[in-house]
Design a protein around this motif. Sequence first.
Motif, short mmCIF file in Angstrom:
data_model
loop_
_atom_site.label_atom_id
_atom_site.label_comp_id
_atom_site.label_asym_id
_atom_site.label_seq_id
_atom_site.Cartn_x
_atom_site.Cartn_y
_atom_site.Cartn_z
N CYS A 147 0.85 -1.20 0.00
CA CYS A 147 0.00 0.00 0.00
C CYS A 147 0.89 1.25 0.00
O CYS A 147 1.78 1.38 0.84
CB CYS A 147 -0.89 -0.03 1.24
SG CYS A 147 -1.87 1.47 1.43
N CYS A 150 0.00 3.81 3.38
CA CYS A 150 0.32 3.35 4.75
C CYS A 150 1.49 2.39 4.82
O CYS A 150 1.95 2.05 5.90
CB CYS A 150 -0.92 2.73 5.42
SG CYS A 150 -1.22 0.99 5.02
N HIS A 152 1.70 -0.78 4.16
CA HIS A 152 1.37 -2.16 4.54
C HIS A 152 1.71 -3.12 3.40
O HIS A 152 1.34 -2.88 2.25
CB HIS A 152 -0.12 -2.24 4.87
CG HIS A 152 -0.56 -3.56 5.43
ND1 HIS A 152 -0.04 -4.09 6.59
CD2 HIS A 152 -1.49 -4.46 4.98
CE1 HIS A 152 -0.63 -5.25 6.84
NE2 HIS A 152 -1.51 -5.50 5.88
N CYS A 161 -6.13 -2.00 0.07
CA CYS A 161 -5.36 -2.28 1.27
C CYS A 161 -6.28 -2.74 2.40
O CYS A 161 -7.24 -2.04 2.74
CB CYS A 161 -4.60 -1.03 1.70
SG CYS A 161 -3.75 -1.24 3.29
N CYS A 164 -5.85 0.18 5.44
CA CYS A 164 -6.36 1.57 5.35
C CYS A 164 -7.39 1.75 4.23
O CYS A 164 -7.91 2.84 4.04
CB CYS A 164 -5.20 2.56 5.17
SG CYS A 164 -4.50 2.54 3.51
#
Length: 254
Positions: A147, A150, A152, A161, A164
């Motif tokens: 992502c 963020c 991730h 994601c 988020c």
Amino acid sequence: MPEPLTTEPPALDGPVPAELVAIAERHGQVVAAGDHAATLADFRPDRTGQLLGSARLPGRLVSSRLLRLRAEPDGLVAAFIRYTAADGSQTVLRSRWIKLDQGWRVTQVRNVPDTPPVIAAAGPRDDGLDRPHWEGLRAGEVRVQRCAPCGHWIWAPQPLCPRCHSFDLTWPAVDPAGTIYSWTRTWQPFSPELSGHLPFVVVLAELPAAGGRRLLGVLRDGDGADVRVGQAVRGFIDLAPSPDAWPVLRWSLS
Ligand SMILES: [Zn+2]
């Protein structure tokens, strides 16, 4: 039929039972002769189905030769038998023999050298979500979804994601160095392309460079390997066998 008698006797590695030399030579001869009943009679009865699909041989064989017998630490004896086909091609099979109440029987068989199978289903999923990963392998990189907002790491690939809920996803290349989170050794030829490659080991490798995400793949050197959870592995990309096929990610003990 046997090859000419001028050939060398088989090499014997370790304490090989004398009677097994003749048994393995005869086994090679019945396989080469296409004598299915005699071949099946040499198989361990509870593994007949598995053994039938475990090795791959050309259709028309003309001869066999027992190259070598090797005593193994687990009490089995490995026989290396070379088969020659009508077209002159040669194939070596390694059968492992076990002593049962009814006599010596084949308990495992495979082609040698050991090569990892190419799974027919290799390539992007129907929904295309993982296509950038496969395109990455074609470019020589292991790409994992991440992502952008963020940071991730995401695997298996998702449309957004899971943390988020952003749709802004990227595909950075990562260092394919990790550790074995889980593994399994497959003895059963579950699909035709696995024939001749058994057994093989599949590992689930955890990648620190991708936030600990875990990627599946066949272990390159898994035949006979003492595989353990936590062992270090490194990813390698095996080239696609043809232009319309996909390369595959393999793992190797490092
Ligand atoms: Zn996110």
